[in-house]
Write an enzyme that holds these catalytic residues in place. Structure first.
Site, PDB file in Angstrom:
ATOM      1  N   GLU A   1       0.893  -1.157   0.000  1.00  0.00           N
ATOM      2  CA  GLU A   1       0.000   0.000   0.000  1.00  0.00           C
ATOM      3  C   GLU A   1       0.925   1.198   0.000  1.00  0.00           C
ATOM      4  O   GLU A   1       1.728   1.367   0.911  1.00  0.00           O
ATOM      5  CB  GLU A   1      -0.882  -0.056   1.246  1.00  0.00           C
ATOM      6  CG  GLU A   1      -2.009   0.928   1.203  1.00  0.00           C
ATOM      7  CD  GLU A   1      -2.035   1.749   2.455  1.00  0.00           C
ATOM      8  OE1 GLU A   1      -1.523   2.895   2.382  1.00  0.00           O
ATOM      9  OE2 GLU A   1      -2.526   1.282   3.481  1.00  0.00           O
TER      10      GLU A   1
ATOM     11  N   CYS B   1      -2.493   7.820   4.906  1.00  0.00           N
ATOM     12  CA  CYS B   1      -2.517   7.445   3.491  1.00  0.00           C
ATOM     13  C   CYS B   1      -3.828   7.861   2.843  1.00  0.00           C
ATOM     14  O   CYS B   1      -3.915   7.953   1.629  1.00  0.00           O
ATOM     15  CB  CYS B   1      -2.275   5.949   3.339  1.00  0.00           C
ATOM     16  SG  CYS B   1      -3.306   4.985   4.436  1.00  0.00           S
TER      17      CYS B   1
END
Lengths: 511, 511
Positions: free
Chosen positions: B267, B304
């Site tokens: 990720e 994120c």
């Protein structure tokens, strides 16, 4: 009625102009070239096909489930309407018998209709709903739902050994279209006429049902250039491939090196080990020899699930089994292979890979250069363990007996195995503990465990896994056959906080 | 009670001897070094950890669901038992406030228990059964069942911005252990003490519950050497990573070049575009400005899912929105970032990426070199479309307004976007058609669509997708949060012809 073949690619609904010759089909049983001459798709045509696929992907037509189901059924109907000429062409190009071609057509059309029913039934989309909790503290919880969405345009590479079921309208194309992904298909040079006939009916069905032209293209190319450019094209979002380990790995490497890497589903190679435990060998060795011989020589041994390695324990029952299997191999007729490259590969690979093994039996001598002779070899487990060459796939009617001294050596052999599509165990109740110990090793080395059966014959059904760890496939998390294949060209998406399901519906079935 | 920290890796239950210094933790708010000195794991130790993981994988303990659930719960209990000293160390190492550390500990332990319950409930295993049809012609159909099995030892790379929830006992380790995979964890240099404290309780829980030592290891390393060797080790079967795009891509490339490529779940980066449609802008612009500012500056913008790009249409409502958001950014305090590297990266990236944009507002001046200043910039859509640099992630409290001339330009901006973890739409009923048109574009560019909300706050729930197309993640088919994360370290397997379910049971829960 005959097939109207032109030798051209289909580029988003239009015939390719073509450029350099890509070659002619060859009659597999005789080596005689067939008409027409096939022309390679140009770089510009390939680019046009991929861009049109990207446009089609964002169109509304492909988001409508009922229309996609209709397209899959229309393709199946139109393949059937091609009648005997399709089967005759496929038979000429591959040397596979007419009966097999008929069965494979049934499988192909059945598969298209199976996917149509699956998407109508709808549960494959995997929708999950977390209800909102507006009173939750310290933070209110929004409603969240998730479901599968199509991944984008898919590049499909056809297989040589299934000119219908794993080719132009084969499982990867069917899964892609069913999921809502346009398909850009790379024809296999071994059956270009069969590919064109199928490509033409898909193109016609796409037009007749009002789908964007980019929903489907079919490209011809000599060598690897067209395939390489296809995998590298930025519009392509996933790749399906059935073929050799070298070919599959090359596509994996290309896809991984892209600026934006994409998933590759390559089904590549497998020797499909078969283990016969002592109780089974003693109790029904002769029956296993017959079943195994039939599975291992079916279709001239040209199945990815052909059992190629047979493990058994030394002893009187093993000796008797070997004699029975040898008799069956000795009586095996030579038959033509799919094409000259496969025939040459079989010869070369068998000589190299079986070099250290003892010849047990060989079938009838070939009557022509196209035919392959069946071979049965044997090797001691100790030598098998010492030389990884014995694990290599020999694509064709060749198998290797591996003679183990005891059960723990059989377990050691199992532990040494590379990734496989299948692993088979023959066991009687008296073998139960040994079989389970073996199964616990094999489950991490194969996509399917076959219990008291044979690995050929891959059912199209909800529980089928036709996959397995590398090098059997590039992605052990997927299956190329059955309901699970429908999931491979999709990804998960969540929608958070959409009142009711208006937005979620809009994303799948716009007005 | 204090944390007992030694500066050593955990190698399958044993403290590493260690070799070269890997560095000390740094107090994030002050730059002061903390004890102890951490030592790098040697090549031999790394090899030992991976081999022990492979042995643990084939052991029977990890196949027992009730034992795995007990392990996950024991880890959660032992993390809680570490009490305030754990939170204080994590706070020192990351500068994240104590309240946040407390919440994150709750999330981490909740997540471990969530996976324990999921594997006990059992449906994640996805079992499907095709009944036998012994009377079918021409061929009898065998019984086939399929289910998920664990993929093998997993290498887990910890995240800097979640020292608990995405680190040593974070979601990747929890998902791996829950699925039945041993974990070899690479500590993040930014919070080595927090990592060791957690690693120690996992090691203790593994021993206390009688699991093989190789079930868990924790490695320290300076630079990329340990991480590279870990991904290249033949015993490792999958990789989990949360971090930068460059770091994730490097691991993807390493994994793809292995003799046997393995899946990587990285990720990596996301700018989390947020679109405000005219009805929403006019109707509740001020409220959106507050919600957006709060989401974009939460945790010093170090999420994120931080919304980094805000699209809106030019006009009076946009001007008013910009003023309101500017006032909020101007009043934003400077706060210390996670570590000096992130602080330097924020400065460099913001200067470079926002170079062509107009400065709208800036927050309070930093009071120390560790603190980051908040920035709001704006750019015309035309310039945004012309320069892909505007799409780059600036990790920290910086956001960019993109001013569109009209709706079709907003759609064009949406089409130009790279893969994202999230995309957010603010829309009123009057915006419905525009919002749906936008959603149909964004659904193919993000893992989660947020409707009238904000992207930070990732629920641990069945329908959560924390994923998205590259470069948001390496594998858009997966989620790193929620129930779906449990599936990422598994693969499908079929069992064909096993009478009853004896064999299937044997494979998952041996006696």
């Amino acid at each position: 009625m005959t097939l109207a073949l032109t030798g051209r690619s289909w580029i988003a609904g239009l015939r390719s102009a073509g450029s350099a010759p890509a070659g002619r089909a060859i009659e597999a049983a005789t080596g005689r070239p067939l008409e027409p001459l096939y022309l390679e798709a140009t770089d510009g045509e390939l680019d046009r096909a991929c861009r049109a696929a990207a446009e089609a992907f964002e169109s509304t037509e492909l988001t409508e489930i009922s229309r996609r189901a209709a397209l899959l059924r229309a393709v199946a109907d139109r393949i059937e309407a091609l009648g005997e000429p399709l089967l005759e062409r496929a038979h000429l190009e591959t040397a596979l018998p007419m009966d097999r071609m008929r069965t494979e057509r049934g499988r192909t059309c059945g598969q298209l209709r199976f996917f149509a029913s699956l998407i109508e039934e709808g549960s494959w989309i995997g929708e999950r709903l977390d209800p909102a909790q507006p009173q939750r503290t310290p933070l209110a919880k929004p409603e969240i739902r998730c479901f599968r969405v199509p991944i984008g345009p898919v590049a499909v590479f056809c297989a040589s050994n299934f000119p219908l079921a794993f080719s132009v309208a084969g499982v990867d194309t069917a899964a892609a279209l069913a999921a809502g992904c346009p398909a850009v298909v790379h024809a296999h040079f071994a059956h270009p006429g069969t590919a064109e006939a199928i490509g033409t009916v898909i193109t016609e069905a796409v037009a007749a049902l009002g789908f964007p032209e980019g929903t489907f293209s079919l490209l011809y190319g000599a060598g690897h250039g067209v395939g390489r450019r296809l995998v590298e094209h930025p519009a392509i979002r996933a790749v399906g491939f059935t073929g050799s380990r070298a070919g599959g790995r090359a596509l994996m490497d290309l896809a991984a090196r892209r600026p934006e890497p994409i998933p590759v589903y390559a089904e590549m190679s497998s020797v499909n080990p078969l283990f016969i435990l002592p109780g089974a060998l003693a109790g029904r060795g002769a029956a296993i020899a017959r079943g195994l011989h039939s599975s291992a020589t079916l279709g001239v041994g040209q199945f990815c699930t052909k059992p190629g390695l047979i493990f058994l324990e030394r002893g009187a029952a093993a000796a008797s089994f070997e004699r029975e299997l040898a008799a069956l191999y000795s009586a095996t007729a030579a038959q033509p292979m799919l094409h000259a490259g496969i025939r040459a590969g079989y010869e070369e690979k068998r000589r190299r890979v079986r070099a250290g093994a003892r010849l047990v039996a060989q079938g009838a001598e070939p009557a022509s250069p196209q035919q392959a002779q069946a071979f049965l070899h044997a090797v001691e487990a100790e030598r098998f363990l010492a030389d990884p060459r014995h694990q290599e796939e020999v694509f064709g009617p060749s198998a290797l007996l591996v003679i183990c001294d005891h059960h723990s050596q059989m377990l050691q052999c199992a532990r040494s195995l590379e990734g496989q599509l299948t692993a088979t165990l023959h066991a009687e109740p008296s073998d139960r503990d040994s079989a389970h110990a073996l199964a616990r090793i094999l489950v991490h080395r194969a996509g399917r465990l076959v219990w008291n059966g044979y690995p050929t014959g891959v059912e199209i059904s909800p529980a089928m896994v036709h996959g397995g760890p590398y090098p059997a496939t590039s992605d052990s998390r997927s299956s190329s056959v059955g309901s699970l294949a429908l999931e491979r060209y999709s990804r998960w998406v969540s929608v958070q906080g959409a009142e009711g399901d208006a937005l979620a519906l809009a994303l799948r079935k716009p007005q």
